[in-house]
Design an enzyme around this catalytic site. Structure first.
Site, PDB file in Angstrom:
ATOM      1  N   PRO A   2       0.803  -1.195   0.000  1.00  0.00           N
ATOM      2  CA  PRO A   2       0.000   0.000   0.000  1.00  0.00           C
ATOM      3  C   PRO A   2       0.829   1.234   0.000  1.00  0.00           C
ATOM      4  O   PRO A   2       1.739   1.396   0.805  1.00  0.00           O
ATOM      5  CB  PRO A   2      -0.730  -0.106   1.325  1.00  0.00           C
ATOM      6  CG  PRO A   2       0.033  -1.105   2.131  1.00  0.00           C
ATOM      7  CD  PRO A   2       1.164  -1.591   1.330  1.00  0.00           C
ATOM      8  N   GLU A   3       0.483   2.089  -0.900  1.00  0.00           N
ATOM      9  CA  GLU A   3       0.993   3.449  -0.842  1.00  0.00           C
ATOM     10  C   GLU A   3      -0.121   4.282  -0.227  1.00  0.00           C
ATOM     11  O   GLU A   3      -1.139   3.742   0.204  1.00  0.00           O
ATOM     12  CB  GLU A   3       1.362   3.935  -2.256  1.00  0.00           C
ATOM     13  CG  GLU A   3       2.367   2.991  -2.923  1.00  0.00           C
ATOM     14  CD  GLU A   3       2.787   3.421  -4.314  1.00  0.00           C
ATOM     15  OE1 GLU A   3       2.842   4.634  -4.568  1.00  0.00           O
ATOM     16  OE2 GLU A   3       3.065   2.547  -5.151  1.00  0.00           O
TER      17      GLU A   3
END
Length: 297
Positions: A2-3
């Site tokens: 996840p960014e």
DNA sequence: CCTTGAACCTGGGCGC
DNA sequence: TGCGCCCAGGTTCAAG
């Protein structure tokens, strides 16, 4: 995984069941993820009420009424899902097939909240994620947070700010944009996408976007809105779902269909006037996807 | 400072 | 079907 946009999507999905909820029980199924869990992890959580679910960069922050905050980082492969009382997953935040148990469910939170009784499960095959409990008033001074740069969406990210941080910097633009102490929350996907949008070459040295006097050059003026827009659009789209994180209900995470360069090696550049081909190179040990034809700035 | 490489882990995809 | 290799959204540390 996840960014920032993916973490923000997780936050928005969890907030309805977590905010205002009392933590009834915590099942911590192993002693560590990337790091050891803190002393008496479940004991410090059980009985507490979650006041607010926030986010800083790629960190999820569950502020408790005990004065502590549960801090979660999802690493590369971490995800949360919500199970309702009958054991079925609720639509919203999950990456696992519905209702399926997994050996990678490492922490399970039993909650009693406004939405009723629910279980929130943290799943992380690679275990690069981590959790800790930090005194809420000390978070800003904690090593994970004290050096973080500005959020990419908002007024803090500006051309003058980046000019100051990039000035005389010898690192390639790609590396500078991944540096969490400059902009906090960007990762490999959105850095590649932002450089494509602003037609900037990944190997360009960050310092070259700044004049000798320290003012932003036109290249930098292009970069700032590109970053802001790609992140805002990705959040709006529910983030990107890749590989093992493919959504099963199709309601979240479809930004991957809008990638211009990421994971498109060998495919045609999507810029209207450009007949270039997306190329993959390795910078600081990580793939960079870009169009050498039009990303020359 | 900067860069590279490796480490931490598991799993999917691909070629043979 | 199986095996070996490469790759993966992140961070951190050592070494040149």
């Amino acid at each position: 995984m996840p960014e920032l946009p993916e973490v923000e999507t997780v936050r928005r999905g969890l907030a309805p069941v977590m905010e205002g909820a009392r933590i009834l029980a915590v099942d911590q199924r192993r002693p560590n993820l990337r790091f050891a869990f803190p002393e008496d992890f479940s004991g410090r959580l059980e009985g507490a009420t979650i006041v607010r679910l926030g986010r800083r960069a790629k960190y999820l922050l569950a502020e408790l009424d005990t004065g502590e905050t549960l801090v979660c980082h999802l690493g590369m492969s971490g995800s949360f899902r919500i199970e309702a009382r009958d054991g079925t997953d609720l639509p919203g935040v999950f990456h696992m097939p519905r209702g399926k148990e997994s050996v990678h469910d490492h922490v399970i939170f039993e909650l009693d909240g406004p939405a009723g009784h629910a279980r929130v499960l943290y799943n992380d095959p690679r275990r690069f994620g981590y959790m800790d409990l930090i005194a809420t008033d000390l978070i800003d001074r904690h090593p994970w947070f004290s050096a973080l740069g500005v959020e990419p969406v908002g007024n803090e990210l500006s051309a003058p700010y980046l000019a100051e941080r990039f000035r005389n910097k010898k690192a390639p633009l790609k590396a500078a944009l991944l540096d969490q102490s400059i902009i906090a929350g960007l990762g490999n996907i959105y850095v590649c996408e932002a450089m494509w949008r602003s037609r900037l070459a990944p190997k360009r040295l960050a310092g070259e976007l700044v004049t000798k006097a320290g003012a932003p050059r036109e290249k930098l003026d292009r970069l700032v809105p590109a970053i802001r827009d790609v992140i805002a659009e990705a959040i709006e789209a529910g983030g990107s779902s890749l590989r093992d994180h493919i959504q099963t209900d199709g309601t979240l995470g479809y930004f991957q269909h809008r990638f211009s360069v990421y994971d498109r090696e060998g495919e045609a550049c999507k810029r209207a006037e450009c007949d270039g081909t997306v190329t993959r190179i390795v910078q600081s040990g990580r793939s960079t996807f870009y169009c050498p034809r039009c990303q020359t700035g």
